[in-house]
Design an enzyme around this catalytic site. Structure first.
Site, mmCIF file in Angstrom:
data_model
loop_
_atom_site.group_PDB
_atom_site.id
_atom_site.type_symbol
_atom_site.label_atom_id
_atom_site.label_comp_id
_atom_site.label_asym_id
_atom_site.label_seq_id
_atom_site.Cartn_x
_atom_site.Cartn_y
_atom_site.Cartn_z
ATOM 1 N N LYS A 88 0.798 -1.223 0.000
ATOM 2 C CA LYS A 88 0.000 0.000 0.000
ATOM 3 C C LYS A 88 0.836 1.281 0.000
ATOM 4 O O LYS A 88 0.405 2.302 -0.497
ATOM 5 C CB LYS A 88 -0.957 0.011 1.194
ATOM 6 C CG LYS A 88 -2.122 -0.952 1.011
ATOM 7 C CD LYS A 88 -3.203 -0.693 2.049
ATOM 8 C CE LYS A 88 -4.465 -1.465 1.738
ATOM 9 N NZ LYS A 88 -4.316 -2.923 1.980
ATOM 10 N N GLU A 129 -10.139 7.170 3.902
ATOM 11 C CA GLU A 129 -11.041 6.336 4.684
ATOM 12 C C GLU A 129 -10.397 4.956 4.745
ATOM 13 O O GLU A 129 -9.632 4.577 3.857
ATOM 14 C CB GLU A 129 -12.440 6.355 4.077
ATOM 15 C CG GLU A 129 -12.819 5.203 3.213
ATOM 16 C CD GLU A 129 -12.062 5.134 1.909
ATOM 17 O OE1 GLU A 129 -11.571 4.037 1.619
ATOM 18 O OE2 GLU A 129 -11.946 6.133 1.181
ATOM 19 N N SER A 138 1.707 -9.758 -0.969
ATOM 20 C CA SER A 138 1.314 -8.356 -0.798
ATOM 21 C C SER A 138 1.655 -7.764 0.570
ATOM 22 O O SER A 138 1.853 -6.564 0.684
ATOM 23 C CB SER A 138 -0.190 -8.198 -1.068
ATOM 24 O OG SER A 138 -0.951 -9.038 -0.224
#
Ligand SMILES: *Cc1c(COP(=O)(O)O)cnc(C)c1O
Length: 398
Positions: free
Chosen positions: A95, A117, A384
């Site tokens: 991310k 969010e 990931s």
């Protein structure tokens, strides 16, 4: 490490076939057009690319390794498995690639305030991290229910200087936090930049997030060719919103012989309503400002998704995935909570790597793929993220 942005899909209105586009209040249209203009020029701006590369390398820890998982491969017999180690990045997952990219765009646009969010809190932490790095004010909307469940990530965000705002409307989870973030954005759009965490949202977010994550596949492609002198047979990644998967897939989309598989969360089973698999079971609908596949009730309300992996627990999916499902370029499968937990144990015990629960879905599917292939095949799995964040959930489940 080169950073280059491909000019393929979407079309100029942000459509991937029938999917994508912009479904937002009138007040945001001008803002999105502005963002699109800036982003389009930054895509080919050498200085911006240098800056992005600098932070990816020096701050986040790129390039990540493409690691041959020998013991896992021996166990699977018919697969030679390479792991693209996004778990080794700063903050422990892919991310950060995206939040660093977007925070740099925000700075270029002269914005001084970041909003986001978050459901599980992972995107909130990656956003708070990037905002702290750039010295920008950061506000993260989070459902009150999620704040209870993800206390550790809330503490991390607050330590990083972010304000975490509890959302008490509706189901008090991600979709309500999304509405609240959009409300803030409409009100404060002049100095506020909204960082979206996956290849979702209105155009240009899906293409922008994909471009920032595409570094995963560009590196993997080069690393694989150096090691194997050819291209891989398969790519495999878990799909929540779909950013780590698009990040890995994008550089290979034109390679006809490279087969791609995205793994959704089947939760407690596709036959129940407790899953997060809009590609397998959803309908075409609008969520988060774009048209894609979504989980909705018969009367068109967005359903609450379920997955043991908080990062897959999203009732929609990026429009580009909906498009690749329709065209057949990517195959989408799903894996239950229980199978994912077995995948987590398999990788932990065979390689000494505890994956995130999200990633464990992709690992679990390797066992099915191993039985499907006719001769020994090579596969790159996008690892990931790391599993430390999930220890509480893992202990509860086992
Ligand atoms: C958030 C997250 C995901 C799911 O998001 P995508 O946009 O589908 O990549 C997957 N793995 C990890 C480790 C995550 O934190």
């Amino acid at each position: 490490m080169e950073v280059q942005f491909h000019m393929t899909l979407p079309d100029k209105n942000g459509h991937f076939g029938e999917f994508g586009g912009k479904f937002v209040p009138e007040t945001l249209m001008a803002m999105l057009e502005d963002l699109e203009k800036v982003f389009t020029s930054l895509r080919s701006d050498a200085k911006f690319k240098r800056e992005f590369r600098y932070y990816l390398t020096e701050y986040a820890g790129r390039p990540t390794s493409l690691y041959l998982a020998e013991r896992l491969s021996a166990h699977l017999k018919t697969l030679k498995v390479y792991l693209k180690r996004e778990d080794l990045l700063h903050t422990g997952a892919h991310k950060i690639n995206n939040t660093l990219g977007q925070v740099l765009v925000a700075r270029k646009m002269g914005k001084t305030r970041i909003i986001a969010e978050t459901g599980a809190g992972q995107h909130g932490v990656a956003t708070a991290t990037a905002a702290a790095l750039m010295g920008l004010e950061c506000v993260v909307y989070m459902g009150a229910e999620d704040i209870q469940r993800q206390a550790l990530n809330v503490d991390r965000m607050r330590l990083l200087g972010a304000q975490v705002v509890p959302v008490t409307s509706g189901s008090q989870t991600l979709k309500d936090a999304m509405n609240e973030a959009i409300r803030d954005w409409v009100t404060n759009v002049r100095h506020t930049f909204y960082i979206i965490g996956s290849v979702a949202g209105p155009h240009p977010y899906p293409v922008m997030v994909r471009d920032f994550q595409a570094v995963i596949g560009r590196e993997a492609r080069r690393q694989f060719r150096t090691k194997e002198r050819r291209l891989p047979d398969y790519l495999l990644a878990c799909v929540g919103g779909g950013s780590n998967a698009m990040g890995l897939f994008h550089a290979f989309i034109g390679d006809k012989n490279v087969k791609m598989i995205g793994v959704e969360a089947a939760g407690r089973g596709l036959q129940t309503h407790q899953h997060a698999a809009p590609l397998a079971k959803g309908d075409i609908g609008v969520l988060h400002g774009s048209k894609s596949r979504v989980l909705e009730t018969k009367d068109g309300q967005i359903e609450v998704a379920h997955s043991i992996a908080a990062g897959l627990d999203y009732p929609g999916v990026g429009p580009e995935h909906a498009y690749y499902k329709k065209t057949g370029r990517v195959e989408y499968v799903s894996v239950t909570d229980k199978a994912a937990m077995a995948g987590l144990k398999l990788l932990s015990e065979s390689e000494g790597i505890i994956p995130a629960l999200e990633t464990a879905h992709a690992i679990a599917y390797l066992q099915k793929l191993a039985r499907r292939v006719r001769r020994t095949s090579t596969v790159i799995v996008c690892l990931s993220g790391r599993g430390d964040k999930d220890m509480g959930m893992i202990k509860k489940f086992l």
